[in-house]
Design a protein around this motif. Structure first.
Motif, mmCIF file in Angstrom:
data_model
loop_
_atom_site.group_PDB
_atom_site.id
_atom_site.type_symbol
_atom_site.label_atom_id
_atom_site.label_comp_id
_atom_site.label_asym_id
_atom_site.label_seq_id
_atom_site.Cartn_x
_atom_site.Cartn_y
_atom_site.Cartn_z
ATOM 1 N N GLU A 107 -8.054 0.179 -12.844
ATOM 2 C CA GLU A 107 -8.762 1.114 -14.134
ATOM 3 C C GLU A 107 -10.543 1.902 -14.017
ATOM 4 N N PRO A 108 -10.496 3.389 -14.261
ATOM 5 C CA PRO A 108 -11.836 3.671 -13.649
ATOM 6 C C PRO A 108 -13.119 2.981 -14.049
ATOM 7 N N GLN A 109 -13.342 2.417 -14.989
ATOM 8 C CA GLN A 109 -14.101 2.122 -15.315
ATOM 9 C C GLN A 109 -14.919 0.261 -14.318
ATOM 10 N N LYS A 110 -13.547 -0.425 -14.362
ATOM 11 C CA LYS A 110 -13.533 -0.940 -12.761
ATOM 12 C C LYS A 110 -13.907 -0.909 -11.980
ATOM 13 N N ILE A 111 -13.616 0.035 -11.221
ATOM 14 C CA ILE A 111 -13.583 1.112 -10.088
ATOM 15 C C ILE A 111 -15.325 1.174 -9.695
ATOM 16 N N LYS A 112 -15.631 2.371 -11.312
ATOM 17 C CA LYS A 112 -17.157 2.051 -11.458
ATOM 18 C C LYS A 112 -18.064 1.107 -11.120
ATOM 19 N N SER A 113 -17.918 0.138 -12.014
ATOM 20 C CA SER A 113 -18.093 -1.128 -11.873
ATOM 21 C C SER A 113 -19.048 -2.201 -10.521
ATOM 22 N N GLY A 114 -17.716 -1.851 -9.557
ATOM 23 C CA GLY A 114 -17.432 -2.227 -7.633
ATOM 24 C C GLY A 114 -16.315 -3.407 -7.510
ATOM 25 N N PHE A 115 -15.223 -3.006 -8.356
ATOM 26 C CA PHE A 115 -14.521 -4.205 -9.017
ATOM 27 C C PHE A 115 -13.734 -4.634 -7.758
ATOM 28 N N GLY A 116 -13.849 -3.766 -7.090
ATOM 29 C CA GLY A 116 -13.175 -4.154 -6.356
ATOM 30 C C GLY A 116 -11.359 -3.774 -6.043
ATOM 31 N N ARG A 117 -10.344 -3.577 -4.487
ATOM 32 C CA ARG A 117 -9.535 -4.045 -5.005
ATOM 33 C C ARG A 117 -8.761 -4.933 -4.098
ATOM 34 N N LEU A 118 -8.757 -5.871 -4.729
ATOM 35 C CA LEU A 118 -8.022 -7.223 -4.495
ATOM 36 C C LEU A 118 -5.940 -6.714 -3.341
ATOM 37 N N ILE A 119 -5.837 -6.265 -3.842
ATOM 38 C CA ILE A 119 -3.964 -6.106 -3.505
ATOM 39 C C ILE A 119 -3.928 -5.220 -2.785
ATOM 40 N N CYS A 120 -3.694 -5.434 -1.025
ATOM 41 C CA CYS A 120 -3.380 -3.831 0.238
ATOM 42 C C CYS A 120 -1.918 -3.817 -0.276
ATOM 43 N N GLY A 121 -1.386 -3.960 -0.906
ATOM 44 C CA GLY A 121 0.165 -4.395 -0.493
ATOM 45 C C GLY A 121 1.245 -4.904 -0.333
ATOM 46 N N TRP A 122 2.164 -4.255 -0.699
ATOM 47 C CA TRP A 122 3.430 -4.542 0.374
ATOM 48 C C TRP A 122 3.770 -4.046 1.535
ATOM 49 N N LEU A 123 3.970 -4.976 2.225
ATOM 50 C CA LEU A 123 4.505 -4.436 3.929
ATOM 51 C C LEU A 123 5.758 -5.572 4.314
ATOM 52 N N SER A 124 6.588 -4.252 5.355
ATOM 53 C CA SER A 124 7.583 -5.062 5.835
ATOM 54 C C SER A 124 7.427 -4.949 7.663
ATOM 55 N N ILE A 125 7.396 -5.884 8.280
ATOM 56 C CA ILE A 125 6.893 -6.633 9.280
ATOM 57 C C ILE A 125 8.044 -6.909 10.007
ATOM 58 N N TYR A 126 8.503 -6.226 11.807
ATOM 59 C CA TYR A 126 9.514 -6.139 12.438
ATOM 60 C C TYR A 126 8.668 -7.450 13.206
ATOM 61 N N GLY A 127 9.188 -8.373 13.325
ATOM 62 C CA GLY A 127 8.870 -10.287 14.531
ATOM 63 C C GLY A 127 8.293 -10.800 13.712
ATOM 64 N N GLY A 128 7.387 -11.381 14.372
ATOM 65 C CA GLY A 128 6.402 -12.288 13.392
ATOM 66 C C GLY A 128 5.102 -12.337 13.366
ATOM 67 N N LEU A 129 4.628 -12.646 11.802
ATOM 68 C CA LEU A 129 3.312 -12.295 11.225
ATOM 69 C C LEU A 129 2.441 -12.406 12.273
ATOM 70 N N GLU A 130 2.752 -13.245 12.706
ATOM 71 C CA GLU A 130 0.989 -13.398 14.173
ATOM 72 C C GLU A 130 0.979 -12.685 14.987
ATOM 73 N N ASP A 131 1.814 -12.184 15.583
ATOM 74 C CA ASP A 131 2.115 -10.465 16.291
ATOM 75 C C ASP A 131 1.136 -9.482 15.753
ATOM 76 N N ALA A 132 1.918 -9.005 14.534
ATOM 77 C CA ALA A 132 1.302 -8.189 12.859
ATOM 78 C C ALA A 132 -0.279 -8.448 13.197
ATOM 79 N N SER A 133 -0.344 -10.046 12.743
ATOM 80 C CA SER A 133 -1.647 -9.834 12.160
ATOM 81 C C SER A 133 -2.773 -9.356 13.474
ATOM 82 N N ILE A 134 -2.522 -9.959 15.010
ATOM 83 C CA ILE A 134 -3.915 -9.331 16.037
ATOM 84 C C ILE A 134 -3.526 -7.587 15.985
ATOM 85 N N HIS A 135 -2.307 -7.488 15.853
ATOM 86 C CA HIS A 135 -1.896 -5.928 16.050
ATOM 87 C C HIS A 135 -2.705 -4.867 15.123
ATOM 88 N N LEU A 136 -3.426 -5.419 13.962
ATOM 89 C CA LEU A 136 -4.042 -5.335 12.450
ATOM 90 C C LEU A 136 -5.689 -5.556 12.487
#
Length: 326
Positions: A107-136
């Protein structure tokens, strides 16, 4: 991505969009028998006092932290990866709530107030999360002139624009074992980035940015300020999409830079003029003259340069008439 947007951030629009995005994501994940990995910007957790119940539920789950710049940042700043089983009622509650939050926080007013974006997204990952986290985590730290720079690719306010800057090789290099990355942009639209699973171990995580690419990345913050003002002024109107705004203002901002206009507000005004009057407004002969004159002045200012241009003259530029003097 659509070239025009009419999402107005109202409660009804948000409810409808939430349901549409929920159904599309479910189709993408469930029909392909893919696990859904929710990515959270954990640096914002302490600020979200109105979402403590949701955060408490997440904190009880098995969390894989993405070690971004561990030599500079503590774990509280590491993004979270949380695997969701969308056949589970409990996980579906988390999934649906994350979509609601993602739409609510743009919501624009929240963005203007510096509310920030908590939800980065929804991912599909090949293999384990640990390997993906190290890469990212390793990919988030890039070198620029022998200095480490944190590339906040996981911020949804950054990634949509950053994705347009990167070439094919850089995109695949960034994603690594992520095959699909969905997020919601500032216009409430679901965006999708797809990757090919890398079948080899990377010896380096550099994205090989050129000086020109770094300049484009530097402009992302300015473009987001332009988007904030543009959306506010056109919140109840059909407007250009986030991607189309970026495509429109980027060439103008590069020309502004050549005129030595580097003040933040000057650059925002420059971009808004490209949107409101003409993408090439500064190519009108008289505007060129005014800008070149101001460029030679100490304490140069875009606002000062165009202060003598009347509304009627701006209307002429909007109409594409560059044959008449201003």
């Amino acid at each position: 991505m659509e070239l025009s947007i009419d999402y107005d951030y109202s409660y009804l629009a948000s409810q409808s969009q939430c349901e549409d995005i929920r159904e599309e994501l479910l189709q993408r994940f469930v029909n392909k028998n893919n696990k859904c990995v929710l990515m959270i910007d954990a640096a914002l957790l302490r600020q979200r006092t109105d979402e403590q119940e949701f955060i408490s539920i997440l904190s009880l789950r098995q969390v894989v932290r993405v070690p971004v710049a561990p030599q500079y940042l503590t774990e509280e700043f590491f993004p979270w990866l949380i695997e969701l089983d969308l056949s589970s009622g409990e996980d579906m509650v988390i999934f649906e709530k994350s979509i609601q939050i993602a739409l609510n926080e743009i919501e624009p007013q929240k963005i203007k107030s510096g509310f920030g974006r908590l939800i980065c997204g929804w991912l599909s990952i090949y293999g384990g999360l640990e390997d993906a986290s190290i890469h990212l985590g390793k990919t988030a730290l890039q070198r620029r002139k022998d200095k480490d720079i944190l590339l906040r690719y996981y911020d949804p306010a950054v990634v949509t624009l950053c994705w347009k800057i990167l070439d094919y090789w850089q995109r695949q290099r960034l994603l690594g074992t992520i095959t699909d990355w969905y997020s919601i942009d500032g216009d409430g639209q679901l965006t999708h980035r797809s990757g090919l699973v890398q079948q080899y171990a990377q010896l380096t995580f550099s994205l090989s940015f050129s000086p020109e690419t770094w300049q484009d990345i530097d402009m992302i913050a300015i473009v987001n300020l332009i988007l904030r003002e543009y959306r506010r002024d056109n919140i109840s109107k059909t407007r250009l999409s986030e991607g189309q705004v970026f495509k429109t203002v980027s060439p103008a901002l590069k020309r502004a830079w050549k005129y030595m206009f580097k003040n933040k507000m000057d650059l925002v005004d420059y971009g808004l003029h490209a949107l409101n009057f003409s993408p090439a407004f500064d190519c009108h002969p008289e505007i060129i003259r005014l800008l070149e004159t101001q460029c030679s002045q100490p304490g140069r200012s875009f606002r000062d340069a165009i202060s003598s241009v009347s509304p009627k003259q701006w209307a002429s530029i909007r109409a594409g008439d560059d044959s008449q003097p201003l």
